[in-house]
Design a protein around this motif. Structure first.
Motif, PDB file in Angstrom:
ATOM      1  N   LEU A  71      11.594 -26.627   2.231  1.00 44.31           N
ATOM      2  CA  LEU A  71      11.600 -26.948   0.792  1.00 44.31           C
ATOM      3  C   LEU A  71      11.010 -28.332   0.682  1.00 44.31           C
ATOM      4  CD1 LEU A  71      15.017 -25.605  -0.653  1.00 44.31           C
ATOM      5  CD2 LEU A  71      12.448 -24.812  -0.830  1.00 44.31           C
ATOM      6  N   ALA A  72      10.959 -29.134   1.986  1.00 41.19           N
ATOM      7  CA  ALA A  72      10.908 -30.325   1.888  1.00 41.19           C
ATOM      8  C   ALA A  72       9.138 -30.581   2.538  1.00 41.19           C
ATOM      9  CB  ALA A  72      11.515 -31.211   2.750  1.00 41.19           C
ATOM     10  N   LEU A  73       8.461 -29.436   2.700  1.00 46.10           N
ATOM     11  CA  LEU A  73       7.240 -29.740   3.168  1.00 46.10           C
ATOM     12  C   LEU A  73       6.128 -30.196   2.373  1.00 46.10           C
ATOM     13  CD1 LEU A  73       6.460 -26.243   4.881  1.00 46.10           C
ATOM     14  CD2 LEU A  73       6.921 -28.375   6.142  1.00 46.10           C
ATOM     15  N   PRO A  74       5.281 -30.910   2.750  1.00 42.67           N
ATOM     16  CA  PRO A  74       4.269 -31.728   1.867  1.00 42.67           C
ATOM     17  C   PRO A  74       3.332 -30.482   1.653  1.00 42.67           C
ATOM     18  CG  PRO A  74       4.007 -32.442   4.202  1.00 42.67           C
ATOM     19  CD  PRO A  74       5.428 -31.690   4.086  1.00 42.67           C
ATOM     20  N   ASP A  75       2.319 -30.834   0.641  1.00 40.94           N
ATOM     21  CA  ASP A  75       1.060 -29.724   0.263  1.00 40.94           C
ATOM     22  C   ASP A  75       0.513 -29.512   1.658  1.00 40.94           C
ATOM     23  OD1 ASP A  75       2.196 -29.505  -2.205  1.00 40.94           O
ATOM     24  OD2 ASP A  75       0.857 -31.286  -2.979  1.00 40.94           O
ATOM     25  N   ALA A  76       0.488 -28.269   2.056  1.00 38.15           N
ATOM     26  CA  ALA A  76      -0.328 -27.872   2.954  1.00 38.15           C
ATOM     27  C   ALA A  76      -1.641 -27.061   2.702  1.00 38.15           C
ATOM     28  CB  ALA A  76       0.272 -26.659   3.787  1.00 38.15           C
ATOM     29  N   GLU A  77      -2.664 -27.260   3.637  1.00 36.57           N
ATOM     30  CA  GLU A  77      -4.004 -26.710   3.376  1.00 36.57           C
ATOM     31  C   GLU A  77      -4.087 -25.078   3.513  1.00 36.57           C
ATOM     32  OE1 GLU A  77      -6.991 -28.393   2.828  1.00 36.57           O
ATOM     33  OE2 GLU A  77      -5.817 -29.969   2.691  1.00 36.57           O
ATOM     34  N   PRO A  78      -4.674 -24.353   2.566  1.00 33.49           N
ATOM     35  CA  PRO A  78      -4.770 -22.890   2.859  1.00 33.49           C
ATOM     36  C   PRO A  78      -4.925 -22.461   4.188  1.00 33.49           C
ATOM     37  CG  PRO A  78      -6.148 -23.729   0.761  1.00 33.49           C
ATOM     38  CD  PRO A  78      -5.604 -24.923   1.446  1.00 33.49           C
ATOM     39  N   GLY A  79      -4.122 -21.595   4.508  1.00 34.66           N
ATOM     40  CA  GLY A  79      -4.353 -21.017   5.978  1.00 34.66           C
ATOM     41  C   GLY A  79      -3.397 -21.528   6.975  1.00 34.66           C
ATOM     42  N   ALA A  80      -2.680 -22.842   6.780  1.00 37.43           N
ATOM     43  CA  ALA A  80      -1.763 -23.488   7.296  1.00 37.43           C
ATOM     44  C   ALA A  80      -0.454 -22.770   7.108  1.00 37.43           C
ATOM     45  CB  ALA A  80      -1.906 -24.886   6.972  1.00 37.43           C
ATOM     46  N   GLY A  81       0.632 -23.117   8.353  1.00 37.01           N
ATOM     47  CA  GLY A  81       1.744 -22.711   8.222  1.00 37.01           C
ATOM     48  C   GLY A  81       2.580 -23.431   9.205  1.00 37.01           C
ATOM     49  N   THR A  82       4.226 -23.331   8.950  1.00 38.29           N
ATOM     50  CA  THR A  82       4.848 -23.976   9.858  1.00 38.29           C
ATOM     51  C   THR A  82       6.028 -22.704  10.437  1.00 38.29           C
ATOM     52  OG1 THR A  82       4.657 -26.027   9.013  1.00 38.29           O
ATOM     53  CG2 THR A  82       6.583 -25.657  10.495  1.00 38.29           C
ATOM     54  N   LEU A  83       6.262 -22.608  11.683  1.00 42.07           N
ATOM     55  CA  LEU A  83       7.258 -21.720  12.054  1.00 42.07           C
ATOM     56  C   LEU A  83       8.446 -22.471  12.633  1.00 42.07           C
ATOM     57  CD1 LEU A  83       8.190 -19.075  12.879  1.00 42.07           C
ATOM     58  CD2 LEU A  83       7.160 -19.160  14.809  1.00 42.07           C
ATOM     59  N   TRP A  84       9.653 -22.214  12.331  1.00 43.88           N
ATOM     60  CA  TRP A  84      10.779 -22.765  12.887  1.00 43.88           C
ATOM     61  C   TRP A  84      11.497 -21.913  13.786  1.00 43.88           C
ATOM     62  CZ3 TRP A  84       9.133 -23.777   7.962  1.00 43.88           C
ATOM     63  CH2 TRP A  84       8.870 -25.091   7.686  1.00 43.88           C
ATOM     64  N   LEU A  85      11.479 -22.316  15.201  1.00 46.52           N
ATOM     65  CA  LEU A  85      12.432 -21.338  15.984  1.00 46.52           C
ATOM     66  C   LEU A  85      13.480 -22.102  16.421  1.00 46.52           C
ATOM     67  CD1 LEU A  85       9.605 -20.110  18.379  1.00 46.52           C
ATOM     68  CD2 LEU A  85      10.774 -18.878  16.143  1.00 46.52           C
ATOM     69  N   ASP A  86      14.894 -21.929  16.126  1.00 52.47           N
ATOM     70  CA  ASP A  86      16.149 -22.399  16.064  1.00 52.47           C
ATOM     71  C   ASP A  86      15.842 -23.804  15.774  1.00 52.47           C
ATOM     72  OD1 ASP A  86      17.738 -20.204  17.049  1.00 52.47           O
ATOM     73  OD2 ASP A  86      17.378 -20.346  19.083  1.00 52.47           O
ATOM     74  N   GLY A  87      15.202 -24.114  14.643  1.00 56.33           N
ATOM     75  CA  GLY A  87      15.234 -25.399  14.061  1.00 56.33           C
ATOM     76  C   GLY A  87      13.891 -26.358  14.733  1.00 56.33           C
ATOM     77  N   GLU A  88      13.055 -25.977  15.674  1.00 52.57           N
ATOM     78  CA  GLU A  88      12.069 -26.543  16.442  1.00 52.57           C
ATOM     79  C   GLU A  88      10.780 -26.111  15.624  1.00 52.57           C
ATOM     80  OE1 GLU A  88       9.767 -26.409  20.847  1.00 52.57           O
ATOM     81  OE2 GLU A  88      12.032 -26.629  20.510  1.00 52.57           O
ATOM     82  N   ALA A  89      10.036 -26.982  15.141  1.00 55.25           N
ATOM     83  CA  ALA A  89       8.808 -26.710  14.145  1.00 55.25           C
ATOM     84  C   ALA A  89       7.542 -26.506  15.184  1.00 55.25           C
ATOM     85  CB  ALA A  89       8.582 -27.809  13.221  1.00 55.25           C
ATOM     86  N   HIS A  90       6.678 -25.388  14.696  1.00 56.01           N
ATOM     87  CA  HIS A  90       5.557 -25.154  15.230  1.00 56.01           C
ATOM     88  C   HIS A  90       4.297 -25.050  14.481  1.00 56.01           C
ATOM     89  CE1 HIS A  90       7.625 -24.626  19.216  1.00 56.01           C
ATOM     90  NE2 HIS A  90       8.644 -23.854  18.191  1.00 56.01           N
ATOM     91  N   ALA A  91       3.388 -25.556  14.453  1.00 61.53           N
ATOM     92  CA  ALA A  91       1.990 -25.294  13.577  1.00 61.53           C
ATOM     93  C   ALA A  91       1.613 -24.019  13.710  1.00 61.53           C
ATOM     94  CB  ALA A  91       1.026 -26.412  13.961  1.00 61.53           C
ATOM     95  N   MET A  92       1.235 -23.251  12.653  1.00 60.76           N
ATOM     96  CA  MET A  92       0.687 -22.066  12.755  1.00 60.76           C
ATOM     97  C   MET A  92      -0.518 -22.120  11.684  1.00 60.76           C
ATOM     98  SD  MET A  92       2.914 -20.170  14.496  1.00 60.76           S
ATOM     99  CE  MET A  92       2.704 -18.768  13.891  1.00 60.76           C
ATOM    100  N   THR A  93      -1.448 -21.001  12.157  1.00 60.82           N
ATOM    101  CA  THR A  93      -2.463 -20.550  11.240  1.00 60.82           C
ATOM    102  C   THR A  93      -2.385 -19.195  10.890  1.00 60.82           C
ATOM    103  OG1 THR A  93      -4.147 -21.829  12.748  1.00 60.82           O
ATOM    104  CG2 THR A  93      -5.009 -20.108  11.034  1.00 60.82           C
ATOM    105  N   VAL A  94      -2.243 -19.370   9.442  1.00 61.11           N
ATOM    106  CA  VAL A  94      -1.982 -17.836   8.780  1.00 61.11           C
ATOM    107  C   VAL A  94      -3.262 -16.931   8.741  1.00 61.11           C
ATOM    108  CG1 VAL A  94      -1.560 -16.639   6.558  1.00 61.11           C
ATOM    109  CG2 VAL A  94      -0.373 -18.874   7.027  1.00 61.11           C
ATOM    110  N   THR A  95      -3.021 -15.952   9.601  1.00 54.32           N
ATOM    111  CA  THR A  95      -4.267 -15.066   9.781  1.00 54.32           C
ATOM    112  C   THR A  95      -4.492 -14.001   9.122  1.00 54.32           C
ATOM    113  OG1 THR A  95      -3.033 -13.912  11.377  1.00 54.32           O
ATOM    114  CG2 THR A  95      -4.454 -15.846  12.264  1.00 54.32           C
ATOM    115  N   LEU A  96      -3.411 -13.284   8.220  1.00 56.25           N
ATOM    116  CA  LEU A  96      -3.443 -12.152   7.261  1.00 56.25           C
ATOM    117  C   LEU A  96      -2.466 -12.574   6.202  1.00 56.25           C
ATOM    118  CD1 LEU A  96      -4.042  -9.143   7.124  1.00 56.25           C
ATOM    119  CD2 LEU A  96      -1.720  -8.665   8.401  1.00 56.25           C
ATOM    120  N   CYS A  97      -3.076 -11.895   5.012  1.00 55.13           N
ATOM    121  CA  CYS A  97      -2.449 -12.112   3.705  1.00 55.13           C
ATOM    122  C   CYS A  97      -2.873 -10.892   2.954  1.00 55.13           C
ATOM    123  CB  CYS A  97      -2.728 -13.149   3.040  1.00 55.13           C
ATOM    124  SG  CYS A  97      -1.584 -14.567   3.108  1.00 55.13           S
TER     125      CYS A  97
END
Length: 126
Positions: free
Chosen positions: A10-36
């Protein structure tokens, strides 16, 4: 932990289209959205873990079933259950292009008793 992941989403700043963040057990990883895909309610993203290995996530909002799947290190982790219920993962509709999901995934097939908290937030590409 799931509360902390949800709060971080909920606290994420505005992201660019196609950008995402994945959290695995609390650790954040930058992602690229490839399918919608709005028609069949399937979305996916890929990225890299800190060690350089690939990680993917798939979100599915099918009638009657929601599924959250994460694949990395030659392992699939999955959480699926009836839509909009306590047994299923939380996957928001992405009618406006905003992806949001969270849940506790387990190794699939269940060859060992292991779980991981997952959160994902991203924007569909233009």
């Amino acid at each position: 932990m799931l509360v902390m992941i949800t709060a971080a989403m909920l606290a994420l700043p505005d992201a660019e289209p196609g950008a995402g963040t994945l959290w695995l057990d609390g650790e954040a990883h930058a992602m690229t959205v490839t399918l919608c895909n709005h028609e069949n309610q399937t979305a996916g993203a890929r990225g890299e873990l800190a060690d350089g290995s690939e990680v993917t996530i798939m979100l599915q909002r099918w009638p009657g079933l929601h599924a959250l799947s994460v694949v990395f290190n030659n392992q699939q982790w999955i959480h699926r259950g009836p839509e909009d219920s306590e047994e299923g993962p939380r996957i928001a509709s992405w009618g406006a292009g905003e992806l949001s999901a969270s849940g506790i995934v387990a190794v699939f097939p269940p060859i060992r008793d292991d779980t991981m908290e997952v959160g994902f937030q991203g924007l569909c590409p233009d």
